[in-house]
Design an enzyme around this catalytic site. Structure first.
Site, mmCIF file in Angstrom:
data_model
loop_
_atom_site.group_PDB
_atom_site.id
_atom_site.type_symbol
_atom_site.label_atom_id
_atom_site.label_comp_id
_atom_site.label_asym_id
_atom_site.label_seq_id
_atom_site.Cartn_x
_atom_site.Cartn_y
_atom_site.Cartn_z
ATOM 1 N N HIS A 1 -2.450 -0.912 -2.079
ATOM 2 C CA HIS A 1 -1.759 -0.315 -3.210
ATOM 3 C C HIS A 1 -0.251 -0.352 -2.977
ATOM 4 O O HIS A 1 0.220 0.067 -1.923
ATOM 5 C CB HIS A 1 -2.178 1.150 -3.389
ATOM 6 N N TYR B 1 1.429 11.732 4.371
ATOM 7 C CA TYR B 1 2.513 10.892 3.878
ATOM 8 C C TYR B 1 3.422 11.667 2.928
ATOM 9 O O TYR B 1 2.979 12.443 2.086
ATOM 10 C CB TYR B 1 2.006 9.600 3.248
#
Length: 472
Positions: free
Chosen positions: A73, A136
């Site tokens: 992605h 993240y």
């Protein structure tokens, strides 16, 4: 799980531009371990390729089984990925428009490593241990309107050597359906917005940058910079640069009550609004300044450190706009003088008078250098595409200083007319019979060009550029 303790903080480059791996110091003993997962000051100082990217959201992905595989992605934001517990194999593919499209990098990550993933770089992860969690940081909030780019995990061109074959791991139906590299639509760069698109500089910027889906040219009718709704007028996180070519430039009218209001609104209020948008969204702002911020009393050229001392309302608004623009973390301020571009201007007026047989009187006690709009546009392109240091840059033609009288004589000569038809006059004499308010002009508008030349910008001399302009 074995963790490498005692590493020094460092940043390692990869074959993908902007994708960098970080070695993180991890401190452990019998009780467990501790690390600074993201320490802004230390990490941005550790390597020039790790930007202060301004994270706004923190996410955690937990994977209970070995072999869980996600990706590939490419999101429209920057991403800083690190492992909290466990170990992962990561693969990254550059899916941005450009020469590095399709470049691949793979590595393993454990709690002692992290990776910074720039916008548009496809990322994918395969867990190598049970109960693996990675975290993240991203610098934009998730949005259903965001544009993503995807690549199939088994793409033959990328040829990623997965530690656990894809046929043996858990993959979502969506990830299995992603396209192969030849069918991938590259992620375009963050948008460039040009305001004041119909002005002299705006037209030069259109000629310089051309027409692309990722460049937007806006007029006042398209985007009102003084509107209270400016903050929500665009999805600003999609923009990387705003070039503000909109300004109020009628220096004499600015001395009237109505003109003063309009000058402050356009040159100060609008800049403040853009500064707010740029600062909040990590956007670079290109702001255009003027020699009118100085009183012109210095004998030598003005450099970027010279203190403003404006004589006129227009000069005051430009100085105020400069001060606001300088507070934005990512800014370029281009200070110019005697701008000449498309449309009505001094050079076109002198050429028209020469053709009509009119012998003008022109002031000879104001000196400076011409600045051609196309040179400003090309300088802006150079600064933003080479990642030149942010800050103030003087941008004019080079060569000897000239007076307006000198310029007029050269226009007559270049158009095949007798330059001696041009008469000289002082500024006071020129405006003696003019009705209405007249803004005071700086007598010395010469700007020092050493800083812009140090980053690789070389402009032609005023006389060379003038000749080219009149031939166009």
């Amino acid at each position: 799980m074995s963790i490498a303790f005692g590493k020094s903080l460092s940043v390692r480059e990869t074959p993908i531009p902007g994708l960098v791996v970080l070695d993180l110091p991890v401190h452990g003993d019998a009780r467990g371990w501790f690390k600074e997962n993201w320490q802004r000051e230390k990490m941005t100082a550790a390597g020039v390729d790790l930007p202060d990217f301004g994270p706004v959201q923190n996410n955690i992905s937990f994977n209970d089984a070995v072999g869980t595989t996600r990706g590939i992605h490419a999101e429209p934001w920057d991403k800083y990925v690190s492992v909290a517990t466990g170990r992962i194999f990561g693969a990254w593919v550059d899916l941005r428009e450009g020469d590095s499209f399709g470049a691949v990098f793979t590595t393993e990550l454990d709690p002692s490593t992290a990776i910074f993933v720039p916008r548009g770089v496809g990322n994918s992860y395969q867990t190598l241990e049970a109960d693996t969690a990675y975290t993240y940081l991203v610098n934009d909030h998730w949005s259903p309107d965001a544009t993503y780019t995807f690549l199939n995990l088994g793409d033959e061109t990328a040829a990623i050597e997965w530690p656990i074959p894809l046929s043996q791991v858990e993959i979502s139906a969506k990830d299995k359906a992603h396209p192969r590299l030849p069918d991938v639509i590259p992620m375009p760069p963050r948008k460039i917005l040009v305001t004041g698109a119909n002005g002299q500089l705006g037209r030069a910027l259109r000629a310089e940058f051309g027409e692309h889906p990722w460049i937007e040219y806006a007029t006042r009718e398209d985007l009102d910079l003084t509107s209270v709704s400016l903050d929500t007028a665009r999805r600003w996180r999609d923009y990387g640069t705003i070039i503000n070519a909109a300004a109020y430039t009628n220096v004499d009218a600015a001395e009237t009550p109505e003109g003063r209001t309009r000058a402050w609104a356009a040159n100060v209020g609008a800049v403040a609004a853009l500064a707010r948008v740029a600062s909040a969204n990590g956007i670079s702002l290109v702001h255009i300044s003027s020699d009118y911020v100085f009183d012109g009393l210095k004998a030598e050229p003005y450099d970027e450190s010279s203190a403003p001392s404006p004589l006129s309302v227009y000069g005051q608004t430009k100085a105020a706009g400069d001060a606001i623009a300088s507070t934005i973390p990512r800014h370029y301020i281009l200070r110019t003088s005697w701008v000449i571009g498309h449309g009505s201007n001094f050079v076109r007026t002198m050429a028209s008078l020469a053709e009509k047989g009119v012998d003008p009187k022109v002031v000879d006690d104001q000196i400076g250098r011409l600045t051609f709009a196309n040179d400003i546009a090309s300088t802006i392109r150079h600064l933003i595409t080479t990642d030149a240091p942010f800050g103030m840059y003087n941008v004019t033609a080079s060569g000897d200083a000239l007076s307006w009288y000198d310029v007029a004589r050269e226009v007559f000569r270049l158009t095949g007319h007798d330059p001696d038809r041009v008469g000289k006059v002082s500024t006071e004499e020129y405006f003696a019979d003019v009705r209405g308010p007249i803004a005071p002009r700086p007598r010395n508008s010469v700007l020092d060009l050493k800083r812009v030349q140090s980053v690789g910008v070389e402009t032609p001399s005023s006389l060379e550029a003038l000749a080219l302009y009149l031939r166009a």
